[in-house]
Write an enzyme that holds these catalytic residues in place. Structure first.
Site, short mmCIF file in Angstrom:
data_model
loop_
_atom_site.label_atom_id
_atom_site.label_comp_id
_atom_site.label_asym_id
_atom_site.label_seq_id
_atom_site.Cartn_x
_atom_site.Cartn_y
_atom_site.Cartn_z
N HIS A 184 -4.64 1.97 7.13
CA HIS A 184 -3.21 2.12 6.68
C HIS A 184 -2.78 2.59 8.15
O HIS A 184 -3.28 3.35 8.91
CB HIS A 184 -3.33 3.10 5.71
CG HIS A 184 -3.55 2.78 4.24
ND1 HIS A 184 -4.33 3.53 3.47
CD2 HIS A 184 -3.37 1.44 3.72
CE1 HIS A 184 -4.53 2.62 2.55
NE2 HIS A 184 -4.08 1.52 2.36
N GLU A 231 0.68 -1.22 -0.13
CA GLU A 231 0.09 -0.11 -0.09
C GLU A 231 0.86 1.34 -0.14
O GLU A 231 0.53 2.39 0.31
CB GLU A 231 -0.90 0.04 1.11
CG GLU A 231 -1.72 -1.05 1.18
CD GLU A 231 -3.03 -1.04 0.16
OE1 GLU A 231 -3.81 -0.07 0.32
OE2 GLU A 231 -3.36 -1.97 -0.40
N CYS A 279 -2.85 11.39 3.47
CA CYS A 279 -3.31 10.52 2.30
C CYS A 279 -2.97 11.23 1.15
O CYS A 279 -2.64 10.70 0.00
CB CYS A 279 -4.70 10.13 2.34
SG CYS A 279 -5.15 8.94 3.69
#
EC number: 3.5.3.23
Length: 447
Positions: free
Chosen positions: A248, A174, A365
């Site tokens: 995450h 990720e 993000c």
């Protein structure tokens, strides 16, 4: 050697909508089918970039992807012209249309994992593209992400861009959202902390939501990025917080230089990890937020830890937060106490990023951190660096092409596809990227 952290922020795409595609991301699920405002979304992101650039923090942009992504629909068996395919998929399988229209590439913390030259065995900056294997709509991103990064970091004597790992669950990666770098000056060698949620031989994993990052992937990325093996730590995220919506690591922890700001429940075996970091990082400071002051659920709801922690010239740090933190009485009380205490975090800056936040993406993000020396920075495509002229140009571009209202039904509109391609075509000229999108390479507007 002197180096600075440059934040490359993702531009929100023209098809930004709320589809609830991301199981495990509770904000995404909660806002499913709401009406979005792509123009407001892109402008909220641009305002954050410009404000931070004006404050002396180097900023750059990474463009959105081509959406709806017709090649993926062709792979799924839909045939005809692009317009015919849109019509068919809207009638027969609207979920696929939403997936191939996702604006998720805006969250560039998932674009790649970065190794600065000071940490690399070959002295180059490395970027390994993330495969984002856990979600179909995100697994589509890797090839175009790679093309964009190669167009931005062109100088192969300074930069190595690596293709994504194979698209299998064992190697689920990720990107930088599960990676932190700690140390002293940016230009000095640092310690890289790779955070994973699962590993093949370990039964400790979440029960409710998927662990997207594997240890096997983290180890492979560290090898590709040529990280000095003496400067790497692999740590498991607490599976219990993954089950509470921490999909995450950047939803529960953020680092900058010698500081790790995290929840007390962020990591499995957290005390062991903190002691290890204290041994490896000179002047290391852990700021662990107790559950009694901020619960995990409040941290997820406000994205307290999905903040940016930025170093100012005087050595103090600025915490960049979403407005949701200010709106939450308990979180805001904790933050005001934090900046008054004796630690490097001395100031806060709040941004309204509600369009992104409603899909589960906060300030962290939206950015990919890349530490660059002055020579390396000069080698970056200069057209992507944020300044007054680019800010004005991108706002005008957004005014011309972005809609101020978008629903799931609008994704089937062939005009939206045409608008998006025209916008991206103009953007590639504006940012001097060349032909990075599949529609530009085929030269066909109608398939």
């Amino acid at each position: 050697m002197t180096a600075h952290e440059v934040n490359f922020d993702g531009l929100v795409g023209l098809t930004h909508h709320y589809a609830g595609l991301s199981f495990g991301n509770e904000a995404s699920t909660r806002h499913r089918f709401q009406v979005s405002n792509p123009r407001l979304a892109v402008k909220q992101g641009l305002l954050k970039m410009k404000a931070l650039a004006d404050a002396g923090f180097p900023q750059a942009v990474i463009p959105p992807h081509e959406r709806p992504f017709i090649p993926a629909l062709r792979q799924l068996g839909f045939t005809g012209s692009d317009e015919q395919i849109l019509d068919k998929v809207a009638r027969q399988a609207p979920r696929w249309l939403s997936s191939v229209s996702s604006a998720s590439p805006m969250w560039v913390a998932n674009a790649a994992t970065v190794c600065p030259s000071a940490d690399a065995l070959d002295g180059k900056v490395h970027l390994t593209v993330a495969n984002l294997n856990n979600k179909f709509h995100r697994a589509l991103e890797a090839p175009v992400t790679e093309a964009l990064l190669r167009a931005i970091f062109r100088d192969e004597s300074q930069f190595s861009v690596h293709s994504a790992l194979p698209q299998v669950a064992l190697l689920g990666d990720e990107g930088a959202a599960n990676h932190n770098r700690l140390g002293g000056e940016y230009g000095s060698a640092g310690v890289q902390l790779f955070v994973y949620g699962r590993e093949e031989e370990n039964e400790i994993r979440p029960a409710r939501y998927p662990a997207r990052q594997s240890r096997e992937a983290s180890e492979a990325v560290a090898r590709l990025n040529q990280v000095n093996p003496q400067q790497v730590i692999f740590a498991q995220q607490n599976p219990e917080v993954i089950d509470q919506g921490v999909f995450h690591n950047d939803v529960i922890a953020v680092s900058n230089r010698q500081v790790l700001f995290c929840h007390e429940a962020a990591f499995a075996r957290q005390k062991v990890l903190i002691n290890q970091l204290r041994t490896c990082v000179d002047g290391f400071m852990a700021i662990e937020v107790p559950a009694g002051e901020v619960s995990v659920s409040d941290a997820v709801a406000t994205y307290l830890f999905n903040s940016q922690l930025l170093s100012r010239d005087d050595g103090s740090m600025l915490l960049v937060l979403p407005r949701e933190c200010q709106d939450h009485v308990g979180v805001w009380r904790y933050l005001n106490k934090l900046v008054a205490e004796d630690n490097p975090i001395s100031a806060m800056q709040v941004f309204d990023l509600r369009e992104s936040m409603a899909n589960g993406g906060g300030p962290a993000c939206l950015r990919l951190r890349v530490v660059l020396t002055e020579e390396e920075r000069r080698a970056v495509n200069p057209a992507v660096m944020m300044n007054d002229a680019l800010f004005t140009a991108l706002n005008s571009w957004a005014d011309r092409y972005y809609r101020d209202r978008l629903t799931a039904a609008d994704l089937a509109d062939p005009l939206l596809l045409r608008e998006g391609r025209e916008a991206l075509d103009m953007l590639t000229h504006l940012l001097d990227l060349g032909s990075v999108y599949p529609f530009q390479q085929t030269g066909a507007a109608d398939g």
